[in-house]
Scaffold this motif. Structure first.
Motif, PDB file in Angstrom:
ATOM      1  N   LYS A  43       0.828  -1.209   0.000  1.00 35.94           N
ATOM      2  CA  LYS A  43       0.000   0.000   0.000  1.00 35.94           C
ATOM      3  C   LYS A  43       0.866   1.265   0.000  1.00 35.94           C
ATOM      4  CE  LYS A  43      -3.997  -0.921   2.077  1.00 35.94           C
ATOM      5  NZ  LYS A  43      -4.813  -1.139   3.289  1.00 35.94           N
ATOM      6  N   VAL A  44       1.946   1.257   0.796  1.00 41.51           N
ATOM      7  CA  VAL A  44       2.841   2.423   0.860  1.00 41.51           C
ATOM      8  C   VAL A  44       3.405   2.741  -0.534  1.00 41.51           C
ATOM      9  CG1 VAL A  44       5.108   3.200   1.718  1.00 41.51           C
ATOM     10  CG2 VAL A  44       3.483   2.139   3.286  1.00 41.51           C
ATOM     11  N   PRO A 172       4.109   7.270  -5.357  1.00 34.70           N
ATOM     12  CA  PRO A 172       5.069   7.002  -4.285  1.00 34.70           C
ATOM     13  C   PRO A 172       6.325   6.279  -4.782  1.00 34.70           C
ATOM     14  CG  PRO A 172       3.259   5.442  -4.173  1.00 34.70           C
ATOM     15  CD  PRO A 172       2.936   6.384  -5.306  1.00 34.70           C
ATOM     16  N   ALA A 173       7.435   6.479  -4.083  1.00 33.63           N
ATOM     17  CA  ALA A 173       8.651   5.710  -4.338  1.00 33.63           C
ATOM     18  C   ALA A 173       8.324   4.224  -4.217  1.00 33.63           C
ATOM     19  CB  ALA A 173       9.737   6.092  -3.342  1.00 33.63           C
ATOM     20  N   GLY A 174       8.935   3.428  -5.065  1.00 36.11           N
ATOM     21  CA  GLY A 174       8.645   1.994  -5.108  1.00 36.11           C
ATOM     22  C   GLY A 174       7.610   1.671  -6.171  1.00 36.11           C
ATOM     23  N   ASN A 175       6.966   2.722  -6.711  1.00 40.63           N
ATOM     24  CA  ASN A 175       5.884   2.546  -7.681  1.00 40.63           C
ATOM     25  C   ASN A 175       6.383   2.590  -9.116  1.00 40.63           C
ATOM     26  OD1 ASN A 175       3.328   4.037  -9.268  1.00 40.63           O
ATOM     27  ND2 ASN A 175       2.747   2.462  -7.776  1.00 40.63           N
ATOM     28  N   PHE A 176       7.675   2.917  -9.289  1.00 39.00           N
ATOM     29  CA  PHE A 176       8.183   3.147 -10.646  1.00 39.00           C
ATOM     30  C   PHE A 176       8.840   1.893 -11.204  1.00 39.00           C
ATOM     31  CE2 PHE A 176       8.021   7.200  -8.435  1.00 39.00           C
ATOM     32  CZ  PHE A 176       7.296   7.962  -9.338  1.00 39.00           C
ATOM     33  N   GLY A 177       8.881   1.823 -12.523  1.00 37.39           N
ATOM     34  CA  GLY A 177       9.450   0.637 -13.143  1.00 37.39           C
ATOM     35  C   GLY A 177       8.569  -0.567 -12.890  1.00 37.39           C
ATOM     36  N   GLU A 178       9.120  -1.750 -13.179  1.00 38.00           N
ATOM     37  CA  GLU A 178       8.345  -2.977 -12.965  1.00 38.00           C
ATOM     38  C   GLU A 178       8.368  -3.404 -11.513  1.00 38.00           C
ATOM     39  OE1 GLU A 178       9.178  -6.257 -15.956  1.00 38.00           O
ATOM     40  OE2 GLU A 178      10.717  -4.745 -16.341  1.00 38.00           O
ATOM     41  N   LEU A 179       9.417  -2.970 -10.814  1.00 37.23           N
ATOM     42  CA  LEU A 179       9.642  -3.506  -9.478  1.00 37.23           C
ATOM     43  C   LEU A 179      10.442  -2.507  -8.648  1.00 37.23           C
ATOM     44  CD1 LEU A 179      10.785  -7.124  -8.837  1.00 37.23           C
ATOM     45  CD2 LEU A 179      11.885  -5.230  -7.665  1.00 37.23           C
ATOM     46  N   GLY A 180      10.039  -2.311  -7.411  1.00 41.21           N
ATOM     47  CA  GLY A 180      10.785  -1.440  -6.500  1.00 41.21           C
ATOM     48  C   GLY A 180      11.325  -2.236  -5.326  1.00 41.21           C
ATOM     49  N   ALA A 181      12.422  -1.734  -4.729  1.00 40.06           N
ATOM     50  CA  ALA A 181      13.014  -2.411  -3.562  1.00 40.06           C
ATOM     51  C   ALA A 181      13.146  -1.427  -2.405  1.00 40.06           C
ATOM     52  CB  ALA A 181      14.383  -2.980  -3.922  1.00 40.06           C
ATOM     53  N   PHE A 182      12.817  -1.895  -1.202  1.00 38.10           N
ATOM     54  CA  PHE A 182      13.004  -1.125   0.029  1.00 38.10           C
ATOM     55  C   PHE A 182      14.001  -1.843   0.932  1.00 38.10           C
ATOM     56  CE2 PHE A 182       8.333   0.127  -0.599  1.00 38.10           C
ATOM     57  CZ  PHE A 182       8.650   1.383  -1.114  1.00 38.10           C
ATOM     58  N   ALA A 183      14.564  -1.095   1.894  1.00 40.38           N
ATOM     59  CA  ALA A 183      15.504  -1.694   2.856  1.00 40.38           C
ATOM     60  C   ALA A 183      15.228  -1.158   4.255  1.00 40.38           C
ATOM     61  CB  ALA A 183      16.943  -1.378   2.450  1.00 40.38           C
TER      62      ALA A 183
END
Ligand SMILES: *Cc1c(COP(=O)(O)O)cnc(C)c1O
Length: 379
Positions: A43-44, A172-183
């Motif tokens: 959701k974020v 939101p960040a993580g929404n771009f491209g095919e896939l986003g990564a968080f840490a």
């Protein structure tokens, strides 16, 4: 002497209670907290799916592997980042193709990406994917990267490990491209101790990533049946509970961090020796670190002396980031040298991080600012 750390996690009774509850439940891994954490993270990022894993590096590795990027594939990325954003390409035997960065916002230079793509096509060594990074919590120019990726049929990965909660153009960040990564290492905006996650709308990528993080097991297979090569990249329920408690407080964290950044801008704004982080047009930064840059007339040794001077006064500071292509392993493996990516190097030589966390007080900021001023005046 005052001690002001470079970073600090923000752990309260809320987190302690959440973790304690899991410990009492006896279900320490693969329990109910994992899907709960994943749904909240999806959701974020405005995504349909999330796969939580044991580090940001693991999330990036699974992203590359689930996309089938491997030996012989070339992936355009930035040399101004944390090492993991390039290492994840090497982990699958693919080749990072570095391009230089924007001198003011430090993110990957989209024109340079376009050049690398065209150059690759001309030489019969086509680019397979682009891995962009939201450096220091500032989204890269994703609309431009997405249109390049579409035009040239490239895979596109967003390393958003420094940018959870940021937005660009309402996304939101993580929404771009095919896939986003968080840490979620303890110095990030929110933490699970160690941890990470990938977010995507692609069902196939999710299926592969879920299997690969869990020893290659597939849905409906037994504990000792393995359909493909996998890893143990699982995130425990203890960590997911910690992450859920941190997510409850994330909007407050981001507001506090913005306020600390504003204090720095107030107390450092009159120094012509340093450049402060630029505001973000068309979006909202998620403040990860507070990195300033010495003016062009200074060199790396001036910067290093400043960092040492701050540390001698009990103030945490570090060079952020050293250029990836000049790290000994990369320089040796690929023959990179000084001059390979001059803008990145010029930034790397002059940038340094100041203490930055949710609960940094105005007095702390004043102490850091006056120490910096003293050091700059006494050179
Ligand atoms: C923190 C970070 C990662 C992942 O770090 P882990 O320590 O593996 O969680 C990846 N890329 C960038 C740009 C980062 O800052």
């Amino acid at each position: 002497m005052t001690q002001i750390p470079l970073s600090s996690p923000d752990i309260t009774q809320h987190e302690i209670d959440a973790v304690t509850q899991v410990l009492r439940s006896q279900t320490l891994s693969l329990g109910p907290k994992l899907p709960e954490f994943e749904q909240r993270l999806a959701k974020v990022a405005g995504r349909r799916y999330c796969v939580a894993v044991n580090s940001g590096t693991s999330a990036l590795h699974l992203a590359v592997r689930a996309m089938g990027i491997g030996t012989g594939d070339r992936v355009v990325t930035t040399p101004f980042s944390f090492i993991a954003s390039a290492n994840c390409i090497l982990m699958e035997g693919a080749t990072p193709v570095f391009v230089d960065v924007d001198p003011e916002d430090y993110n990957i230079d989209v024109d340079a990406v376009a050049c690398a793509i065209e150059d690759g096509e001309k030489r019969g060594e086509p680019i397979r994917a682009v891995l962009g990074v939201d450096v220091f919590g500032r989204p890269a120019d994703w609309p431009a990267l997405e249109s390049l990726a579409r035009r040239h049929s490239l895979r596109l990965i967003e390393d958003s490990c420094e940018a959870i909660g940021a937005t660009l153009g309402g996304r939101p960040a993580g929404n771009f491209g095919e896939l986003g990564a968080f840490a979620f290492y303890p110095n990030k905006q929110m933490t699970t101790g160690e941890g990470g996650a990938l977010v995507t709308d692609d069902e196939e990528l999710v299926h592969l990533a879920q299997s690969m993080r869990n020893q290659g097991r597939d849905d409906g297979m037994g504990w000792l049946a393995h359909g493909r090569l996998g890893f143990n990249y699982r995130l425990s329920d203890i960590q997911c509970a910690l992450g859920l408690a941190q997510l409850d407080r994330l909007p407050g964290f981001l507001a506090k961090r913005s306020a600390v950044a504003a204090m720095y801008a107030t107390h450092l704004g009159d120094l012509d020796e340093i450049h402060l982080p630029l505001p973000l047009e068309g979006g909202e930064l998620s403040w990860f670190v507070y990195v300033v840059r010495l003016a062009d007339r200074f060199g790396q040794s001036d910067r290093d002396r400043l960092i040492q001077g701050l540390r001698d006064r009990g103030i945490g500071s570090n060079a952020y980031f050293p250029s990836i292509h000049l790290q000994p392993f990369y320089a040796k493996s690929f023959g990179f040298d000084r001059g390979s990516f001059p803008i990145c190097e010029s930034i790397s030589d002059r940038t340094f991080a100041l203490p930055f966390h949710n609960n940094l007080s105005e007095e702390d900021v004043r102490t850091v600012a006056s120490a910096l001023k003293q050091l700059l005046r006494s050179r």
